[in-house]
Design a protein around this motif. Structure first.
Motif, PDB file in Angstrom:
ATOM      1  N   VAL A 171      56.928   8.537  68.234  1.00 38.88           N
ATOM      2  CA  VAL A 171      57.524  10.267  68.177  1.00 38.88           C
ATOM      3  C   VAL A 171      59.412   9.450  67.736  1.00 38.88           C
ATOM      4  O   VAL A 171      60.129   9.439  68.775  1.00 38.88           O
ATOM      5  CB  VAL A 171      57.550  11.197  68.337  1.00 38.88           C
ATOM      6  CG1 VAL A 171      58.076  12.508  67.790  1.00 38.88           C
ATOM      7  CG2 VAL A 171      55.993  11.229  68.954  1.00 38.88           C
TER       8      VAL A 171
ATOM      9  N   ARG B 187      55.183  15.234  66.990  1.00 40.40           N
ATOM     10  CA  ARG B 187      53.920  14.578  68.449  1.00 40.40           C
ATOM     11  C   ARG B 187      52.239  15.377  67.697  1.00 40.40           C
ATOM     12  O   ARG B 187      51.108  14.457  67.874  1.00 40.40           O
ATOM     13  CB  ARG B 187      54.249  16.125  69.412  1.00 40.40           C
ATOM     14  CG  ARG B 187      55.782  15.626  70.129  1.00 40.40           C
ATOM     15  CD  ARG B 187      55.714  15.937  71.038  1.00 40.40           C
ATOM     16  NE  ARG B 187      57.536  15.615  72.025  1.00 40.40           N
ATOM     17  CZ  ARG B 187      58.583  16.781  72.274  1.00 40.40           C
ATOM     18  NH1 ARG B 187      58.103  17.619  71.471  1.00 40.40           N
ATOM     19  NH2 ARG B 187      59.339  16.754  72.711  1.00 40.40           N
TER      20      ARG B 187
ATOM     21  N   SER C  52      51.873   6.227  74.222  1.00 42.11           N
ATOM     22  CA  SER C  52      53.318   7.043  72.630  1.00 42.11           C
ATOM     23  C   SER C  52      54.609   7.147  73.460  1.00 42.11           C
ATOM     24  O   SER C  52      54.408   7.723  74.657  1.00 42.11           O
ATOM     25  CB  SER C  52      51.983   8.745  72.982  1.00 42.11           C
ATOM     26  OG  SER C  52      53.651   9.933  72.518  1.00 42.11           O
TER      27      SER C  52
ATOM     28  N   GLU D 293      58.777   8.428  72.762  1.00 37.36           N
ATOM     29  CA  GLU D 293      59.751   9.061  71.957  1.00 37.36           C
ATOM     30  C   GLU D 293      60.716   7.941  71.593  1.00 37.36           C
ATOM     31  O   GLU D 293      61.566   7.403  72.428  1.00 37.36           O
ATOM     32  CB  GLU D 293      60.301  10.381  71.784  1.00 37.36           C
ATOM     33  CG  GLU D 293      58.333  11.375  72.111  1.00 37.36           C
ATOM     34  CD  GLU D 293      58.907  12.554  72.533  1.00 37.36           C
ATOM     35  OE1 GLU D 293      59.830  13.227  72.230  1.00 37.36           O
ATOM     36  OE2 GLU D 293      58.262  13.665  72.153  1.00 37.36           O
TER      37      GLU D 293
END
Length: 279
Positions: A39, A71, A96, A98
């Motif tokens: 992200v 997201r 995942s 960011e």
């Protein structure tokens, strides 16, 4: 030998192809595959006006909305990746992250032998067609080889190695020889596009000897006169039916060529074959 493969996921048309290549490489090498979705909050810009609480509040809400949207896209990408590799029976994990996409991908490369990525990936989930410099930065600053794929999958039997004796070309040659991503029974052509200063150069012979010491037995040599290097490489790849092109990433400072010299940039833009490169 390849034991860990990283695939950077993006909502573009060539990410499913990248997944196919990663699965094939994992099966050939008894390796695992890690799907990484980023992200990229560095590309989501809230435009607050200092001193105006309403505008600042609106900008903050917009940032949160776009971040949450990204997201959700990342979650769907990871679900699709997980489904595909499970069906293929390949060991896998999902991550995942960011932040800035190139930072997170490069961090992941530290603990993997190979990155597989789509050529048209931009890693800006809210604006999937927006051009970014992520691919260039990853290839320039990454710490493992990168396989850049296009929009179709082919079994790899024929390999073209564009070799000019430079350090980037030598690093790519050595990474390919050490990792053997497609096995050692592939047919290889070593290609040198020479300029007028080349006289009796032995670089292809040295490269051939190196490959044969690493158990690549089917190696041929080809030299072409220098005109348009990228076009010569692409034309030759089609003439011999190459399934992948190995080359070095030459660094320059032009904006669209952050990590690539003009030849490499042209190849990435025009090729319909995967490119294997090492920073």
């Amino acid at each position: 030998m390849i034991k860990r493969i990283l695939i950077a996921l993006d909502p573009d048309e060539d990410t499913p192809i990248a997944t196919q290549y990663a699965i094939k490489l994992a099966k050939n090498n008894n390796a695992s595959v890690t799907g990484l979705a980023v992200v990229d909050t560095s590309n989501i810009y809230p435009t607050a006006i200092v001193g105006d609480p309403d505008e600042t509040h609106h900008a903050r809400n917009l940032w949160e909305e776009l971040t949450e949207e990204s997201r959700n896209i990342a979650s769907k990408l990871l679900d699709k990746f997980s489904s595909d590799v499970e069906k293929a029976g390949v060991r896998h994990s999902e991550i995942s992250k960011e932040g800035a996409s190139y930072d997170r991908i490069i961090e992941g490369m530290k603990y993997h032998d190979l990155l597989v990525v789509g050529r048209d990936s931009h890693f800006f989930y809210n604006e999937p067609k927006q051009d970014t410099k992520t691919l260039a930065q990853v290839v320039k600053y990454g710490v493992s080889p990168t396989l850049i794929v296009t929009q179709h999958f082919d079994e790899v039997n024929k390999v073209l190695i564009a070799f000019d004796g430079s350090r980037p070309a030598a690093r790519s040659l050595k990474s390919f020889a050490h990792l053997k991503p497609f096995g050692s029974d592939v047919d290889i052509e070593l290609l040198h596009v020479k300029d007028e200063s080349d006289t009796g150069d032995m670089r292809l012979e040295y490269a051939s000897e190196y490959l044969k010491e690493h158990n690549f037995e089917s190696v041929t040599l080809k030299t072409l006169d220098k005109e348009n290097t990228s076009e010569q490489i692409l034309e030759r790849s089609h003439e011999i039916g190459a399934d992948v092109i190995i080359l070095g990433a030459h660094a320059v400072s032009a904006i669209k060529r952050l990590a690539f010299g003009s030849t490499t940039h042209d190849l990435i833009t025009k090729t319909d074959k995967p490119l294997f490169m090492t920073p």
